[in-house]
Structure formats: structure tokens, C-alpha cells
Write a protein that holds these residues in place. Structure first.
Motif, mmCIF file in Angstrom:
data_model
loop_
_atom_site.group_PDB
_atom_site.id
_atom_site.type_symbol
_atom_site.label_atom_id
_atom_site.label_comp_id
_atom_site.label_asym_id
_atom_site.label_seq_id
_atom_site.Cartn_x
_atom_site.Cartn_y
_atom_site.Cartn_z
ATOM 1 N N LEU A 119 6.203 11.843 7.466
ATOM 2 C CA LEU A 119 5.095 12.473 7.610
ATOM 3 C C LEU A 119 4.169 11.612 8.463
ATOM 4 C CD1 LEU A 119 4.235 13.201 3.884
ATOM 5 C CD2 LEU A 119 3.878 14.554 5.915
ATOM 6 N N GLN A 132 -6.658 6.985 10.926
ATOM 7 C CA GLN A 132 -6.576 8.365 10.468
ATOM 8 C C GLN A 132 -5.230 8.691 9.920
ATOM 9 O OE1 GLN A 132 -6.933 9.982 14.578
ATOM 10 N NE2 GLN A 132 -8.792 11.110 14.086
ATOM 11 N N LYS A 136 -5.935 10.282 6.275
ATOM 12 C CA LYS A 136 -5.548 11.607 6.082
ATOM 13 C C LYS A 136 -4.195 11.784 5.710
ATOM 14 C CE LYS A 136 -8.852 13.594 8.907
ATOM 15 N NZ LYS A 136 -9.728 14.111 8.103
ATOM 16 N N VAL A 137 -3.182 11.045 5.867
ATOM 17 C CA VAL A 137 -1.925 11.253 5.383
ATOM 18 C C VAL A 137 -1.418 10.055 4.202
ATOM 19 C CG1 VAL A 137 0.447 11.116 5.932
ATOM 20 C CG2 VAL A 137 -1.349 11.869 7.493
ATOM 21 N N PRO A 140 -3.926 10.530 0.698
ATOM 22 C CA PRO A 140 -3.675 11.664 -0.085
ATOM 23 C C PRO A 140 -2.305 11.836 -0.747
ATOM 24 C CG PRO A 140 -4.847 12.139 1.987
ATOM 25 C CD PRO A 140 -4.593 10.686 2.038
ATOM 26 N N GLU A 141 -1.349 11.514 0.154
ATOM 27 C CA GLU A 141 -0.057 11.675 -0.269
ATOM 28 C C GLU A 141 0.326 10.908 -1.194
ATOM 29 O OE1 GLU A 141 2.679 14.108 0.842
ATOM 30 O OE2 GLU A 141 0.595 14.862 1.112
ATOM 31 N N LYS A 216 0.623 17.899 -5.750
ATOM 32 C CA LYS A 216 0.769 19.285 -5.578
ATOM 33 C C LYS A 216 2.509 19.453 -5.225
ATOM 34 C CE LYS A 216 -3.446 20.151 -5.692
ATOM 35 N NZ LYS A 216 -3.973 20.992 -6.825
ATOM 36 N N ASN B 102 8.135 17.974 7.450
ATOM 37 C CA ASN B 102 6.914 16.915 7.416
ATOM 38 C C ASN B 102 5.779 17.433 7.382
ATOM 39 O OD1 ASN B 102 9.357 15.204 8.033
ATOM 40 N ND2 ASN B 102 8.982 14.699 10.004
ATOM 41 N N LEU B 104 2.345 17.750 4.739
ATOM 42 C CA LEU B 104 1.785 17.066 3.779
ATOM 43 C C LEU B 104 1.624 17.901 2.451
ATOM 44 C CD1 LEU B 104 -2.155 16.447 5.138
ATOM 45 C CD2 LEU B 104 -0.094 14.777 4.924
ATOM 46 N N SER B 105 2.386 17.028 1.521
ATOM 47 C CA SER B 105 2.618 17.782 0.166
ATOM 48 C C SER B 105 1.257 18.050 -0.579
ATOM 49 C CB SER B 105 3.510 17.215 -0.718
ATOM 50 O OG SER B 105 2.921 15.842 -1.177
ATOM 51 N N SER B 106 0.134 17.287 -0.219
ATOM 52 C CA SER B 106 -0.861 17.632 -0.849
ATOM 53 C C SER B 106 -2.224 18.380 -0.127
ATOM 54 C CB SER B 106 -1.710 15.973 -0.889
ATOM 55 O OG SER B 106 -1.711 15.801 0.510
#
Ligand SMILES: Nc1ncnc2c1ncn2[C@@H]1O[C@H](COP(=O)(O)OP(=O)(O)OP(=O)(O)O)[C@@H](O)[C@H]1O
Ligand SMILES: [Mg+2]
Lengths: 224, 353
Positions: A119, A132, A136-137, A140-141, A216, B102, B104-106
Motif C-alpha cells: 500500500l 500524505q 491517507k494510508v 486509516p489502515e 473493513k 494494493n 486500501l482495505s479501509s
């Protein structure tokens, strides 16, 4: 149990919640960025700076190895400098926060390190700046894991807050010691323990509920 | 390069080398002396075995790796020396899709596709309309608010493709984008890539270890082995006249022309003193692929041929036939001369007694 005692219990619960809430807030304010930095400053990571990482890691470990009750006493001059006094409930927030920061930092660090490297690579390929990528990654993840980590931190802080009676901090722990132990009132001690159990249960349940809400990903054992 | 005029860009590898530091000290060379021009607007495949250096090559196009020697040019920009904001600007012109998606799971499908636009600092109103277009282009309108965990592999890759296209790049890089998908889903993803190449005119550089993928969508192909390009050209030329053993071994199985076992076990390199059959590979290029040449051979010269294996396929929109035949060894020269005079390629594979 007299109305007076009940009032004392309610007051003490409020004080405990106050100390825990403020120290969690402050602990997160400093611990979250520190944890993120610890995760991404490792060799070969986003902001690779292995030496800074090592030094910070040592400081974090050192703070975490001091038993809380010793930390409280050891930093009295610092507490006085920050809070204006070294005695009382508000003053007790200083050692609680000092204990919370490295703890939360490590929990956040672990949560961030669990984020799939693919990711980060995808975000770099999009032209993202490191900041960022964090915003943004990574955050949240890592949010489900961070939420569970903070839950653990709050539970620990509820425990720590019971020790601040040593420097005149009030709250449930202090009440339990003063009445239940020093004045031989086992029923007060019992009520204090019950309230603490309920508080911890509540925090744990709310934390898990929020973590599940923000998670999620596929349930464990169902594909990737 | 920074304007989004939708024009494709070429990619030039100019004597590129890349070595990595080994953990114990020293270096290990991943690719060396690679020169390759990827023409603007083409779909170019790089094929090679695991560890050949495919990903390393691809990752140099968007600066995820820097060359240790030589130059990588995207359009007229030198990626290898670009830093900071300049590099990020180049990266917005180069989309990338990945084997493991790749995502985002969220984030939902829409949120994932919006990510590169947010990173590029585009306003939220424009993001909304662009994301809706992209979701539609990859056929995921019904899934726009779902999370990746609720999607199939093929759907996830569609999200990856939409996300890669969000900033209207001139180049799309694909690192084994279909390797985690089943054959049917692979076909739908490949045809989506083809449509994108045709509609948007962007250059697609994809890496794969499957010749079938190259055959199905690439107009050009480069074969990489041990960090070096061993063969490159149009897919048609490479498929019809492979020069390097690695290319041939990648092709066997894809072109459906391996010798049947009962012949392969008996075949010998030398022509028998008398009698025997010659085993020949006949390649039908372009417009001849559908001509009944073997029937004509029998009619004109009276030479009969046995068909051992064969297939006619489409490679880069051209038909391509590949037949393995055996015929009387004594008449081999005559037959091959006849076939070559009619524009077919022949190759003697050996003899059977
Ligand atoms: N970051 C790295 N550090 C050290 N060595 C690396 C690194 N990346 C790649 N290599 C080495 O470079 C060589 C080429 O790797 P690369 O990932 O480009 O191969 P590939 O063709 O993509 O393989 P695969 O099909 O398995 O993905 C390999 O020997 C690999 O071990
Ligand atoms: Mg690879």
C-alpha cells in the motif's frame, strides 16, 4: 453505607475518569506521532533514519521500564514545573501522561508496521509525499489496531491512576486505600473494586465495538 | 509532461543497470546494460522468469527504484535523476497496477479511486465527477460503495485499474496484474486494458511470466533473462521467429506446437542413410496462414505430409499458424524449397527412422 460515602465514591469516580481522560488525550497527542515516527524511521522505511530511531527507541524503553510508582516520585520536580504543584489530582496527570506517551507510541508503532508495504508502494507510485502517506494510508489502515491499542492504554491508565494517591492524587484507588485499608472499611474497598471492574469492562467493550466498526477487512479466515 | 493532454509518452531505457546492496556487504546486480525503447501508445510486454529483473525494470519507470547506471526517460523526462516535487509530478503521469491490487482495505471502491486525486490536490467536486466516470469505465457502478473485502479478485483489479487511471496518466505500468486471477477473469482484465489503450491512447508496459498474456494484448515484447534483454521486437516477429532459447521455451506450450511424445522419443539429429522421415516445423506467416499450402504441396509435387501437431492463432491481430509435419526424408529439400518460395518458414527439427 452513608450518603456521605456515596458522594465520595461518585466524586472519586469522576476524578479517576478526569485523570484517565486527560492523560489518554495528551498521551495520544504525543504518542501517536511518536509511534508513527518510530515505525517509519526504521532502516529502509519511508523516512529511514536509523540513528534517530535507535535513540528514540532507547528513551521509550527506558521510560517504560521505570515502575509507575517510582516514575511518579522521580519526576516530582518536573511535575511541579509543569502543573505548578506536585500534589493533587491535576498534578497526577503529568506522570500519567509521561507513562502513557511511550506506551501508546509502541502500540501505534506496532499497528503502523502491520500495514501492508504494498500500500505504501502504491501511494508512492501515485506521487504521495511522506506526510500524505501517513495521513491517507498508514493511519486509516492501522486504525482498527490503533483503536484496540488505545483501549489497552486506557485500561492500563485506569490501573495506574489508582497509584497516584502517593502524591496526593485522588480518585478511586486513593479512596480505596484511605477508607478501605487505612480506616478498615472493607465494604468501601469492595465497592471501589467493583466500580473499577465495571469501568474496565465498559472501556474494553466500547473500544472493541469501535475497532470492529472501523475494520473493513474481511473477517479472519475469509480470503485476504 | 505535467499537462493532461492525454498524449501517450514513450519510455526509453538507455544502457540501464541496477544493483542492490547486499545485507552482508557488496552488491548484487539485478539488471545490467538494458536498452529498450517502448514506443508511445503501444502495449509492450516484458517477459521473464522469476528473478530475471522484470519488476526492477518496471519500478525504474516511476522512480520506485533508481538506476545505478544509464538513464530511464519517460517522455522527455529523466526519471532517474528526478527528486521531490519533480518526481511526484512524473509519477502522476505514470499509473501502476499490482499483482496483489494494493487497495486500501479501509476505503470503499470510490474512496480508493479518489486517493490519487486527493494526493494530487484536486478539489472534492471534481474528484466526485471523475471518480463516478472511472467507476463507470471499469464497470463497478453497483459496487462503488463497497469495501475491497467484499469484492472478487477481478473486481479488485478493476478498482486498481480505475485508480491508476485517475490522474489521466500517459503511461500505465502493470506488474503481474493478472497473475492472481483465474483464466477467465484474466481475459476480462486484459480486454479492459486493451480498451483503455485504444480509447485513451496511453502506453502500457506490462510484465508477466506468461506468454499467453503477451500474445493476447501486447504489440511488442521484450524477453529478459538474468537481468538482460535477450530478445525484443514486435510480438508477431518474436512469436513467429524466436531467436533465443529462452524465448522458445516460453513459447512452447503457448503456441500449441510441441512434438507428441511418441515422436519426441524417437527423433534423431542425423538424416538416416536411407529412408526415414524428416520432421519439419512449418510456420505460416501473416496472409498465408489460412492458405491450404500442404494440400498444394501434395497436388503440385506429389509429396505427402503427415501432420503431427499444429495450431492457428491470432497474435497481435495477425493469424499465425504453426505446424509440425513429417515427410519422406529424401524429398525434404524439394518440399521445403517449395514452401519457402510460397512465403512459409520451415525448420528441420530432426529425423525418425
Ligand atoms: N530491494 C532489493 N534488494 C536486493 N535485491 C533485490 C531487490 N529487489 C530485487 N532484487 C534482486 O534483483 C533480482 C531481480 O528482481 P526482480 O524483482 O526484478 O525480479 P522479477 O523478474 O520481477 O521476479 P518475479 O517474477 O519473481 O517478480 C532478483 O535477484 C532479486 O533478488
Ligand atoms: Mg516481480
Amino acid at each position: 453505607m452513608s450518603a456521605n460515602l456515596i458522594n465520595l465514591l461518585i466524586e472519586a469516580t469522576g476524578q479517576t475518569l478526569y485523570m484517565v481522560a486527560i492523560s489518554t488525550l495528551l498521551g495520544t497527542l504525543f504518542g501517536l506521532p511518536l509511534g508513527v515516527f518510530l515505525a517509519i524511521s526504521q532502516r529502509g522505511e519511508l523516512l529511514s533514519s536509523p540513528w534517530v530511531n535507535k535513540v528514540l527507541g532507547l528513551v521509550v524503553n527506558a521510560t517504560r521500564s521505570v515502575p509507575f510508582i517510582i516514575l511518579v516520585v522521580a519526576i516530582i520536580p518536573f511535575t511541579r514545573a509543569i502543573a505548578g504543584t506536585s500534589i493533587g489530582t491535576t498534578a497526577a496527570i503529568v506522570p500519567l501522561t509521561i507513562a502513557a506517551v511511550p506506551f501508546i507510541a509502541r502500540l501505534v508503532e506496532n499497528a503502523i508496521r502491520e500495514v501492508d508495504g504494498g500500500l505504501i508502494e502504491a501511494a508512492r507510485a501515485m506521487g504521495a509525499t511522506p506526510f500524505q502517506i501517513i495521513r491517507k494510508v498508514l493511519i486509516p489502515e492501522a486504525l482498527p489496531a490503533i483503536t484496540l491499542g488505545l483501549t489497552l492504554a486506557v485500561v492500563s491508565l485506569i490501573g495506574y491512576s489508582a497509584m497516584v494517591g502517593a502524591v496526593g492524587g485522588e480518585g478511586l484507588g486513593d479512596l480505596g486505600i484511605r477508607y478501605g485499608y487505612q480506616r478498615f472499611m472493607p465494604d468501601v474497598m469492595a465497592v471501589v473494586v467493583v466500580i473499577l471492574i465495571v469501568l474496565v469492562q465498559l472501556v474494553q467493550s466500547i473500544g472493541e465495538w469501535i475497532a470492529a466498526r472501523v475494520d473493513k477487512r474481511a473477517p479472519k479466515g475469509r480470503g485476504q | 509532461m505535467t499537462s493532461h493532454d492525454g498524449q501517450a509518452a514513450s519510455i526509453i531505457f538507455d544502457t540501464v543497470g541496477k544493483s542492490f546492496a547486499k545485507p552482508g556487504g557488496g552488491t548484487v546486480s539485478a539488471i545490467s546494460d538494458v536498452s529498450l525503447t517502448v514506443e508511445a501508445g503501444t502495449i509492450t510486454g516484458i517477459i521473464g522468469r522469476s528473478g530475471a529483473g522484470k519488476s526492477t525494470m518496471l519500478r525504474m519507470v516511476n522512480g520506485l527504484e533508481r538506476p545505478t547506471s544509464g538513464k530511464v526517460l519517460v517522455g522527455d523526462q529523466d526519471v532517474g535523476t528526478a527528486r521531490g516535487a519533480k518526481l511526484r509530478a512524473i509519477r502522476r503521469d505514470v499509473g501502476m497496477i499490482f499483482q496483489h491490487f494494493n487497495l486500501l482495505s479501509s476505503g470503499t471502491v470510490s474512496e480508493n479511486i479518489a486517493l490519487p486525486l486527493e494526493i494530487a490536490g484536486i478539489g472534492s467536486a471534481e474528484i466526485k465527477t471523475r471518480v463516478a466516470d472511472l467507476v463507470d469505465r471499469v464497470g463497478l457502478t453497483a459496487q462503488a460503495d463497497r469495501y475491497p473485502s467484499e469484492l472478487s479478485g477481478g473486481q479488485k483489479q478493476r478498482v486498481g485499474i480505475a485508480r491508476a487511471l485517475a490522474t489521466e496518466p500517459k503511461i500505465l505500468l502493470s506488474d503481474e496484474a493478472t497473475s492472481a486471477l483465474d483464466p477467465e477473469t484474466t481475459q476480462t482484465v486484459l480486454s479492459l486494458l486493451k480498451d483503455i489503450n485504444r480509447d485513451l491512447g496511453l502506453t502500457i508496459l506490462l510484465i508477466t511470466h506468461e506468454m499467453a498474456v503477451v500474445r493476447d494484448i501486447a504489440s511488442h515484447v521484450a524477453v529478459i533473462e538474468g537481468g538482460q534483454i535477450v530478445e525484443a521486437g514486435t510480438t508477431y516477429d518474436v512469436f513467429t521467429a524466436p531467436q533465443h532459447p529462452t524465448t522458445r521455451s516460453f513459447l512452447s506450450g503457448v503456441t500449441g506446437v510441441t512434438l507428441p511424445a511418441f515422436i519426441r522419443d524417437k527423433i534423431i539429429a542425423e538424416r538416416p542413410a536411407s529412408g526415414g522421415e524428416e520432421v519439419v516445423r512449418v510456420t505460416f506467416s501473416g496472409k498465408h496462414a489460412t492458405d491450404p499450402m500442404l494440400a498444394l504441396l501434395t497436388r503440385d509435387l506429389g509429396i505427402e505430409v503427415n501432420i503431427l501437431a499444429g495450431a492457428v492463432e491470432e497474435i497481435g491481430t495477425q493469424p499465425f499458424g504453426n505446424l509440425l509435419v513429417s515427410l519422406d526424408a529424401a524429398k525434404g529439400d524439394e518440399a521445403r524449397t517449395y514452401l519457402e518460395r510460397h512465403g512459409l518458414l520451415t525448420e528441420v527439427l530432426g529425423y525418425v527412422g
